[in-house]
Design a protein around this motif. Sequence first.
Motif, mmCIF file in Angstrom:
data_model
loop_
_atom_site.group_PDB
_atom_site.id
_atom_site.type_symbol
_atom_site.label_atom_id
_atom_site.label_comp_id
_atom_site.label_asym_id
_atom_site.label_seq_id
_atom_site.Cartn_x
_atom_site.Cartn_y
_atom_site.Cartn_z
ATOM 1 N N UNK A 34 -25.841 15.230 -7.732
ATOM 2 C CA UNK A 34 -25.803 15.001 -6.284
ATOM 3 C C UNK A 34 -25.991 16.319 -5.529
ATOM 4 N N UNK A 35 -25.337 17.365 -6.009
ATOM 5 C CA UNK A 35 -25.513 18.681 -5.383
ATOM 6 C C UNK A 35 -26.968 19.120 -5.470
ATOM 7 N N UNK A 36 -27.607 18.903 -6.618
ATOM 8 C CA UNK A 36 -29.020 19.261 -6.763
ATOM 9 C C UNK A 36 -29.867 18.497 -5.749
ATOM 10 N N UNK A 37 -29.568 17.223 -5.568
ATOM 11 C CA UNK A 37 -30.325 16.396 -4.633
ATOM 12 C C UNK A 37 -30.222 16.949 -3.209
ATOM 13 N N UNK A 38 -29.015 17.321 -2.797
ATOM 14 C CA UNK A 38 -28.843 17.851 -1.446
ATOM 15 C C UNK A 38 -29.369 19.279 -1.310
ATOM 16 N N UNK A 39 -29.382 20.018 -2.395
ATOM 17 C CA UNK A 39 -29.893 21.394 -2.350
ATOM 18 C C UNK A 39 -31.415 21.454 -2.405
ATOM 19 N N UNK A 40 -32.044 20.410 -2.972
ATOM 20 C CA UNK A 40 -33.479 20.483 -3.244
ATOM 21 C C UNK A 40 -34.316 19.367 -2.627
ATOM 22 N N UNK A 41 -33.701 18.266 -2.264
ATOM 23 C CA UNK A 41 -34.470 17.136 -1.732
ATOM 24 C C UNK A 41 -34.050 16.901 -0.277
ATOM 25 N N UNK A 42 -33.016 16.149 -0.053
ATOM 26 C CA UNK A 42 -32.535 15.916 1.320
ATOM 27 C C UNK A 42 -31.631 17.076 1.736
#
Length: 203
Positions: A34-42
């Motif tokens: 989830x952290x990766x998603x917020x750091x790299x996508x949204x």
Amino acid sequence: MTEIRHIVFDIGKVLIHYDPNLPFSRLIPDADERKWFFDNVCTHDWNIEQDRGRTWEEAEALLIAEHPDHAENIRNFRRLWHEMVPHAYDDSVQIMEKLIESGHDVTMLTNFAADTLAEARQRFDFLNRPRGVTISGEIGMIKPDRGIYDHHVTAFGLEPAATLFIDDSPKNVDGAKAAGWQSVLFTDAKTLEADLRGLGVRV
């Protein structure tokens, strides 16, 4: 110090709670993923452009082209926005309402997409009580850019030195001060009450 005659509230994390993790902890249960998603996508930088006025359709198309495997969750960011804003901060709202009821001039200045703020104002009626609001998504400027503070002053006939801004972001507080306003950093309602008293504003 100039007597305060105008009080300007931020909205998110001052009057209403906001946390994208609320729906996404269900959609992406693994905290690292989830952290990766917020750091790299949204990302925050992606989302702030909607606050600046970019449409969700354009924003989603841009990210889906870059991250097609995450298309569904990219769309979920707007689709499930209502879950990110589950409740008001009742004690902060009470302070704002008391200020209005006692005759203070209260307005709001917020970084918010126009459509999501419209949704928030339908859900939280107290957001309709101040004299008015400057919405970043409607004017194409965001805090802490100097222009949005100057726009708010002009739109509502404020005297900058007599204006107090309440925001949870140190950058936005500093931006207000750079525009000639008085400003306090919001952490909680009890501290805000003390700050107001210290500035001669009765609640």
